[in-house]
Design a protein around this motif. Structure first.
Motif, PDB file in Angstrom:
ATOM      1  N   SER A 161      53.620  56.212  80.810  1.00 52.43           N
ATOM      2  CA  SER A 161      52.613  56.773  79.901  1.00 52.43           C
ATOM      3  C   SER A 161      51.968  55.682  79.053  1.00 52.43           C
ATOM      4  CB  SER A 161      53.248  57.820  78.985  1.00 52.43           C
ATOM      5  OG  SER A 161      54.080  57.185  78.009  1.00 52.43           O
ATOM      6  N   GLY A 162      52.681  54.583  78.861  1.00 44.70           N
ATOM      7  CA  GLY A 162      52.169  53.500  78.011  1.00 44.70           C
ATOM      8  C   GLY A 162      52.338  53.757  76.532  1.00 44.70           C
ATOM      9  N   ARG A 163      52.933  54.905  76.158  1.00 50.65           N
ATOM     10  CA  ARG A 163      53.067  55.225  74.725  1.00 50.65           C
ATOM     11  C   ARG A 163      53.978  54.251  73.980  1.00 50.65           C
ATOM     12  NH1 ARG A 163      52.483  60.711  76.626  1.00 50.65           N
ATOM     13  NH2 ARG A 163      54.720  60.913  76.960  1.00 50.65           N
ATOM     14  N   SER A 164      55.062  53.831  74.643  1.00 50.72           N
ATOM     15  CA  SER A 164      55.971  52.882  73.977  1.00 50.72           C
ATOM     16  C   SER A 164      55.246  51.579  73.668  1.00 50.72           C
ATOM     17  CB  SER A 164      57.185  52.594  74.859  1.00 50.72           C
ATOM     18  OG  SER A 164      57.932  53.753  75.081  1.00 50.72           O
ATOM     19  N   TRP A 165      54.508  51.079  74.659  1.00 47.33           N
ATOM     20  CA  TRP A 165      53.773  49.835  74.447  1.00 47.33           C
ATOM     21  C   TRP A 165      52.731  50.013  73.348  1.00 47.33           C
ATOM     22  CZ3 TRP A 165      52.832  45.666  78.517  1.00 47.33           C
ATOM     23  CH2 TRP A 165      53.998  45.438  79.267  1.00 47.33           C
ATOM     24  N   ALA A 166      52.070  51.153  73.310  1.00 48.69           N
ATOM     25  CA  ALA A 166      51.047  51.399  72.284  1.00 48.69           C
ATOM     26  C   ALA A 166      51.686  51.477  70.901  1.00 48.69           C
ATOM     27  CB  ALA A 166      50.286  52.687  72.598  1.00 48.69           C
ATOM     28  N   ARG A 167      52.794  52.201  70.783  1.00 49.13           N
ATOM     29  CA  ARG A 167      53.475  52.331  69.492  1.00 49.13           C
ATOM     30  C   ARG A 167      53.928  50.974  68.948  1.00 49.13           C
ATOM     31  NH1 ARG A 167      57.213  55.942  71.497  1.00 49.13           N
ATOM     32  NH2 ARG A 167      56.017  57.822  71.742  1.00 49.13           N
ATOM     33  N   TRP A 168      54.385  50.128  69.849  1.00 49.94           N
ATOM     34  CA  TRP A 168      54.893  48.812  69.454  1.00 49.94           C
ATOM     35  C   TRP A 168      53.791  47.752  69.455  1.00 49.94           C
ATOM     36  CZ3 TRP A 168      60.169  47.365  68.469  1.00 49.94           C
ATOM     37  CH2 TRP A 168      61.051  48.441  68.432  1.00 49.94           C
ATOM     38  N   ARG A 169      52.551  48.178  69.717  1.00 52.14           N
ATOM     39  CA  ARG A 169      51.379  47.285  69.716  1.00 52.14           C
ATOM     40  C   ARG A 169      51.555  46.094  70.659  1.00 52.14           C
ATOM     41  NH1 ARG A 169      50.201  47.502  63.227  1.00 52.14           N
ATOM     42  NH2 ARG A 169      49.667  49.695  63.205  1.00 52.14           N
ATOM     43  N   VAL A 170      51.915  46.420  71.884  1.00 51.31           N
ATOM     44  CA  VAL A 170      52.120  45.400  72.914  1.00 51.31           C
ATOM     45  C   VAL A 170      50.899  45.405  73.828  1.00 51.31           C
ATOM     46  CG1 VAL A 170      53.559  44.673  74.855  1.00 51.31           C
ATOM     47  CG2 VAL A 170      54.624  45.667  72.812  1.00 51.31           C
TER      48      VAL A 170
ATOM     49  N   PRO B 170      54.995  38.867  78.505  1.00 51.98           N
ATOM     50  CA  PRO B 170      56.133  39.461  77.815  1.00 51.98           C
ATOM     51  C   PRO B 170      55.968  39.437  76.304  1.00 51.98           C
ATOM     52  CG  PRO B 170      56.656  37.194  78.412  1.00 51.98           C
ATOM     53  CD  PRO B 170      55.277  37.479  78.945  1.00 51.98           C
ATOM     54  N   VAL B 171      56.567  40.425  75.677  1.00 49.99           N
ATOM     55  CA  VAL B 171      56.700  40.460  74.220  1.00 49.99           C
ATOM     56  C   VAL B 171      58.155  40.821  73.941  1.00 49.99           C
ATOM     57  CG1 VAL B 171      56.067  41.681  72.098  1.00 49.99           C
ATOM     58  CG2 VAL B 171      54.293  41.064  73.744  1.00 49.99           C
ATOM     59  N   THR B 172      58.794  40.045  73.093  1.00 52.18           N
ATOM     60  CA  THR B 172      60.184  40.305  72.730  1.00 52.18           C
ATOM     61  C   THR B 172      60.231  40.560  71.233  1.00 52.18           C
ATOM     62  OG1 THR B 172      60.938  38.848  74.503  1.00 52.18           O
ATOM     63  CG2 THR B 172      62.548  39.407  72.799  1.00 52.18           C
ATOM     64  N   VAL B 173      60.835  41.679  70.847  1.00 48.85           N
ATOM     65  CA  VAL B 173      60.888  42.072  69.434  1.00 48.85           C
ATOM     66  C   VAL B 173      62.341  42.153  68.999  1.00 48.85           C
ATOM     67  CG1 VAL B 173      60.205  43.810  67.736  1.00 48.85           C
ATOM     68  CG2 VAL B 173      58.763  43.410  69.752  1.00 48.85           C
ATOM     69  N   LEU B 174      62.640  41.531  67.851  1.00 47.60           N
ATOM     70  CA  LEU B 174      63.987  41.603  67.270  1.00 47.60           C
ATOM     71  C   LEU B 174      63.977  42.636  66.152  1.00 47.60           C
ATOM     72  CD1 LEU B 174      65.006  37.842  66.926  1.00 47.60           C
ATOM     73  CD2 LEU B 174      65.104  39.337  68.907  1.00 47.60           C
TER      74      LEU B 174
END
Length: 198
Positions: free
Chosen positions: A151-160, A164-168
């Protein structure tokens, strides 16, 4: 002048003799503090260094709450940030076909193994298939759950915007650092070590 030199030499002789003397039962024992060794100095320096955050890590008061994350892993498990909470979490946004993701993955795999049980890890793709995700997990021996959110919702919520993007995420559920375009094992290890010590 010669008398002064002779007296100075005698003082040095007696001072050195007193420092090297072994205590006898007749007088008070001389207690000499242990010398500071290079190892002790190095250990002290390392303790001081861990008090300062690595470059890029946000100070705790400036951290914002992480967005919600709920995905289904390639093995069918439901993964959520809440279930991984109470400890630092690494969220890796990747794609199995991404060259930079593939180059970064061995470091992520090693760091995840090094921090097993102390730090949660999850990988989230957007345009992968279950078969491709499972193959990637086997190829790189990834010890943590990988998921796809078509759906891409996770990427949208996390502004990715790309991978790669790695978030701590710290143990209070706040974003402590974000690596856009990849990171290294050393950088990740330093940040996680600091977060675990908070």
């Amino acid at each position: 002048m010669r008398i002064r030199s002779a007296l100075l030499a005698l003082l040095v002789f007696f001072a050195v003799g007193a420092c090297n003397a072994t205590p006898s039962g007749d007088g008070p024992a001389i207690v000499v503090a242990p010398a500071t060794t290079a190892v002790a100095r190095s250990s002290t320096a390392m303790q001081v260094q861990t008090k300062f955050p690595p470059p890029g890590l946000l100070p705790a008061p400036q951290r914002q709450p992480a967005p919600a994350l709920q995905v289904t892993a390639f093995d069918g498990r439901r993964i959520s940030l809440d279930r991984l909470g109470g400890r630092p979490v690494v969220v890796s946004f990747f794609e199995s076909w991404c060259g930079i993701c593939q180059a970064e993955q061995p470091d992520l795999t090693k760091v995840a193994a090094d921090f097993d049980g102390r730090v949660g890890f999850v990988g989230v793709s957007y345009r992968d298939t279950v078969a491709a995700g499972r193959a990637y997990q086997r190829r790189f021996n990834v010890p943590y759950p990988l998921a796809n959110d078509p759906s891409g919702r996770s990427w949208a919520r996390w502004r990715v915007p790309y991978q790669p993007v790695t978030v701590l995420v710290d143990n209070h559920g706040r974003i402590a650092e974000r690596f856009d375009g990849g990171t290294t094992g050393g950088t990740l290890t330093a940040a996680l070590t600091y977060l675990l010590g908070e």
